[in-house]
Write a protein that holds these residues in place. Structure first.
Motif, short mmCIF file in Angstrom:
data_model
loop_
_atom_site.label_atom_id
_atom_site.label_comp_id
_atom_site.label_asym_id
_atom_site.label_seq_id
_atom_site.Cartn_x
_atom_site.Cartn_y
_atom_site.Cartn_z
N ASN A 49 0.32 6.41 8.72
CA ASN A 49 0.11 4.93 8.26
C ASN A 49 -0.50 5.02 6.82
OD1 ASN A 49 1.51 3.86 10.46
ND2 ASN A 49 -0.70 3.17 11.32
N LYS A 50 -1.22 5.82 6.51
CA LYS A 50 -1.71 5.92 5.25
C LYS A 50 -0.65 6.58 4.17
CE LYS A 50 -5.92 6.93 3.67
NZ LYS A 50 -7.29 7.42 3.37
N LYS A 51 -0.31 7.44 4.71
CA LYS A 51 1.01 8.03 3.90
C LYS A 51 2.07 7.01 3.64
CE LYS A 51 3.60 12.28 3.75
NZ LYS A 51 3.15 12.70 2.35
N LEU A 52 2.63 6.26 4.59
CA LEU A 52 3.30 5.41 4.41
C LEU A 52 3.06 4.36 3.25
CD1 LEU A 52 4.70 4.96 8.31
CD2 LEU A 52 6.22 5.61 6.35
N HIS A 53 1.75 3.90 3.53
CA HIS A 53 1.44 2.72 2.48
C HIS A 53 1.21 3.24 1.11
CE1 HIS A 53 -1.53 0.01 0.49
NE2 HIS A 53 -0.89 -0.81 1.46
N LYS A 54 0.92 4.61 0.98
CA LYS A 54 0.87 5.27 -0.61
C LYS A 54 2.16 5.44 -0.98
CE LYS A 54 -1.12 9.36 -2.61
NZ LYS A 54 -1.53 10.61 -2.50
N GLU A 55 3.26 5.69 -0.14
CA GLU A 55 4.63 6.04 -0.75
C GLU A 55 5.38 4.78 -0.91
OE1 GLU A 55 5.94 9.64 0.87
OE2 GLU A 55 4.27 10.86 0.54
N GLY A 56 5.18 4.09 0.17
CA GLY A 56 6.27 2.87 0.25
C GLY A 56 5.81 1.38 0.16
N GLY A 57 4.36 1.32 -0.23
CA GLY A 57 3.74 0.10 -0.27
C GLY A 57 3.66 -0.79 1.08
N GLU A 58 3.35 -1.96 1.09
CA GLU A 58 3.26 -2.69 2.36
C GLU A 58 4.65 -2.69 3.28
OE1 GLU A 58 0.89 -4.60 5.06
OE2 GLU A 58 0.25 -3.89 3.18
N GLU A 59 5.59 -2.86 2.54
CA GLU A 59 6.86 -3.02 3.19
C GLU A 59 7.13 -1.44 3.85
OE1 GLU A 59 11.71 -4.06 2.11
OE2 GLU A 59 10.08 -4.23 0.57
N GLY A 60 7.01 -0.57 3.06
CA GLY A 60 7.15 0.88 3.66
C GLY A 60 6.33 0.86 4.89
N GLN A 61 5.23 0.46 4.88
CA GLN A 61 4.18 0.82 6.08
C GLN A 61 4.43 -0.05 7.23
OE1 GLN A 61 0.13 -0.55 5.43
NE2 GLN A 61 -0.68 0.92 6.87
N GLN A 62 5.01 -1.33 7.02
CA GLN A 62 5.38 -2.08 8.33
C GLN A 62 6.77 -1.49 8.89
OE1 GLN A 62 3.88 -4.47 9.59
NE2 GLN A 62 2.10 -4.18 8.14
N ALA A 63 7.48 -0.97 7.95
CA ALA A 63 9.01 -0.41 8.61
C ALA A 63 8.44 0.79 9.16
CB ALA A 63 9.78 -0.06 7.46
N GLY A 64 7.65 1.60 8.82
CA GLY A 64 6.74 2.93 9.63
C GLY A 64 6.23 2.59 10.92
N LEU A 65 5.49 1.40 10.84
CA LEU A 65 4.69 0.84 11.96
C LEU A 65 5.64 0.51 13.24
CD1 LEU A 65 1.81 -1.05 10.30
CD2 LEU A 65 1.52 0.90 12.08
#
Length: 674
Positions: free
Chosen positions: A584-600
């Motif tokens: 989740n940290k990696k997703l947020h770093k590379e894709g921001g909030e939207e990328g993190q939510q999609a990954g979640l």
């Protein structure tokens, strides 16, 4: 109430939920899952959560009917999962045969203890629903997974916006299904690796379990609970086990490795029980206000007009009148069956009545306490990983102490068979507590699933009660069948039977030993007291962390579970939690909030699939094993290798497990490209 993007959450929606066909299907699944769980629980001391397989089977069957819907499927899943979980009563009741008090399982007594205890478990969690489901951020991994399965099968709106999610769930299910089949079925890979290492004169182990379903549960549970369990593992295996094995001499005829294992079983797990007891009491105290508020809200509803009672459909529990009626019926059933249990002992009417009132009173009062604790544990780590047997140990200790005092005051220990009667009464009382505990543990997962898919709570609660009654009808006949076929340690139905073929029933044997230790004054209380002291320290550390930091905590109940539960169960949970944190940290770093939510979302679906695949394979393998054994075959009918392959299977298992983790990580990070 937050309304999610789910067409089935609308207040005006009037779709069939509790249907005749759904209840019949739920009853059939109940029989299958209960029988499978009874066998596996007696064989290896573990049961599986039947909620997810029930949801999958229900969707597959009811899909043939044009007017089936997600809410009807949810009710089938709710009913079947309750009954499958009720089979956890086998963790205590075989003790009646082990001490020689019963010569076979009494049908009506086993039936009523299971059914009435289960119904009380449902009732006791009703006032907890708002506090632990609606107004809580607890994970409820199986509940979330079951909801995702139901949504993918039924929710067209979500499918159009995000993709159906079926690919992620199917991918996770295939991965975990293959791993489970290779390990539990074909046995070409091990289900874990245990490295024993010397620590000075002592010894400890560094274990790792290969359950991909538990990795998925760990991902859903989150980093706080995962790290707390890791602290518990380290306290047990880097602290207590090496300390006791260094400080004490290995008994004659026992290897150092076996001595370390016995130290963990006989001492360290009791420390974990003490810590969990304190943590459970603290948990109950912290939940007291929201629980009391929930009860007050229910009581206030009695004096409201019809217009004032027009709540949202998803916020309506069983009425207090219905709760009161079911409560009176179940308590009356318990009083009657408890009297039938103690009356053959030849005591006076007055003594019989005292035992009945005290026994049922202890079961009901402690039942509410364990219902709250188990509901919280289910939200923390999931139903499959909750230490129900630890709650059972607390129950047998309390019940034994009360019965010891009662029997001493009546002079029963001086009578022939007096100690056996006292032990049996404590086991019978604890059986009721266990029924309450295991149902409340499962109930909150089902209510979480219902909350996420838009179910009506009171209908779910009715389905849970139906599941308890149907499941209770199955437990006694299956127990008798397995007892006649295999027997239990110290309780063989025929003299020509091989004791090595007996079903181990490990939890029942442990709790029976504890009860006998209390009545013979040989229980190692010092370890329980040490655990209680440790529990107090853990509570204080958690409070300090919460008051001095904004992002750190140490859930004391999770630490206690880390000490008590076998490390092979917990290590994949910890791995899943830590993996999820870094992904989740990696997703947020590379894709921001939207990328993190999609990954979640992608991670949640894949983790749900991991739980689904292993659960379904577990059900299928249980059925194959029962059929094989009943026809005189092996209890490992699909095994392709022998015991001499064990060492190779451990390292092959590690390789397959690492590949599975890589696939999981790639699936979550793949959301960046969407």
């Amino acid at each position: 109430m937050k309304q999610e993007d789910n067409e089935f959450m609308q207040h005006e929606l009037r779709l069939p939920e509790l249907t005749v066909r759904g209840m019949l299907l739920g009853a059939i699944l109940t029989v299958i899952f209960t029988a499978s769980n009874v066998y596996l629980g007696l064989k290896v001391g573990l049961t599986f959560s039947s909620a997810i397989p029930a949801a999958v089977i229900s969707m597959a069957i009811l899909k043939m009917a044009k007017d089936s819907n997600i809410l009807e499927n949810n009710m089938v899943q709710t009913q079947a999962s309750a009954a499958g979980t009720l089979s956890a009563i086998i963790f205590i009741i075989p003790g009646m045969l082990m001490i020689g008090y019963w010569q076979g399982f009494q049908f009506w007594q086993t039936l009523l203890v299971s059914a009435c205890g289960g119904c009380l478990g449902v009732l006791f969690t009703i006032p907890l629903r708002r506090a632990m489901v609606v107004h809580s951020d607890l994970a409820y991994p199986e509940g979330v997974a079951a909801a995702e399965i139901l949504k993918v099968g039924s929710n067209a709106a979500t499918s159009a916006k995000h993709g159906s999610g079926l690919k992620e769930i199917m991918s996770g299910g295939i991965v975990s299904g293959i791993v489970a089949l290779l390990s539990s079925g074909f046995q070409v890979i091990s289900d874990g690796l245990s490295l024993w290492v010397h620590v000075g004169r002592g010894m400890t182990q560094f274990p790792i379990g290969y359950s991909t379903a538990l990795v998925g549960a760990g991902y859903l549970v989150g980093i706080a609970s995962g790290l707390a369990m890791l602290v518990g593992i380290l306290l047990a295996w880097a602290g207590f086990v090496p300390f006791y094995t260094i400080m004490e001499t290995v008994p004659d005829g026992m290897t150092l490795q076996k001595f370390a294992g016995s130290v963990y079983q006989d001492r360290v797990r009791l420390i974990g029980v003490g810590a969990m007891g304190v943590a459970a009491i603290w948990t109950l105290l912290t939940l007291a206000k929201p629980v009391i508020d929930g009860v007050k809200e229910s009581l206030a509803a009695l004096n409201m007009t019809n217009a004032e009672q027009d709540k949202h459909r998803m916020d309506i529990d069983m009425s207090l009148k219905s709760i009161g009626l079911v409560f009176l019926v179940t308590v009356a059933g318990l009083l009657g069956i408890f009297y039938a249990f103690v009356s053959p002992a030849g005591l006076s009417m007055e003594q019989n009545l005292v035992f009945v009132v005290v026994g049922v009173g202890i079961a009901v009062l402690m039942g509410f306490f364990v219902a709250a604790a188990c509901a919280y544990m289910a939200g923390l780590v999931g139903t499959s990983s909750s230490p129900i047997s630890g709650i059972g140990i607390l129950g047998i200790i309390v019940a034994s102490l009360v019965m010891y005092a009662l029997c001493s005051s009546f002079g029963i220990f001086s009578l022939p068979g007096g100690e056996k009667f006292a032990t049996a009464t404590a086991i019978f009382t604890t059986s009721i507590i266990m029924a309450i505990a295991c149902i409340s543990n499962d109930n909150m997962q089902d209510l979480k699933t219902g909350y996420l898919v838009g179910a009506t709570p009171w209908r779910q609660q009715v389905a849970l009660i139906l599941g308890c009654v149907v499941g209770a009808l199955v437990i006694a006949p299956v127990l008798n069948l397995l007892y006649e076929a295999y027997g239990f340690p110290g309780a063989l139905p025929r003299p020509d039977m091989d004791p090595n073929d007996a079903l181990a029933a490990p939890q029942a044997a442990l709790m029976t030993t504890i009860a006998q230790g209390i009545f013979s004054s040989h229980l190692a209380w010092e370890y329980i007291f040490l655990g209680m002291g440790l529990g107090v320290v853990l509570v204080l550390v958690d409070l300090i962390l919460k008051r001095t930091t904004t992002s750190y905590c140490l859930p004391p109940l999770a630490v206690g579970m880390g000490i008590y539960l076998p490390p092979s169960v917990q290590t994949p949970l910890v791995i899943g939690a830590v993996m999820g944190y870094f992904l989740n940290k990696k997703l947020h770093k590379e894709g921001g909030e939207e990328g993190q939510q999609a990954g979640l979302r992608r991670g949640t679906l894949f983790a749900s699939g991991l739980i689904v695949g292993e659960s379904i394979i577990g059900v299928l393998l249980a059925g194959i094993i029962v059929i094989s054994v009943s026809s005189g075959g092996s209890d490992s009918p699909l095994a392709l290798v022998g015991d001499d392959f064990e060492s190779t299977a451990e390292w092959l298992g590690l390789l397959v497990f690492a590949i599975s983790l890589g696939i999981f990580g790639k699936a979550v990070l793949g959301a960046r490209e969407k």
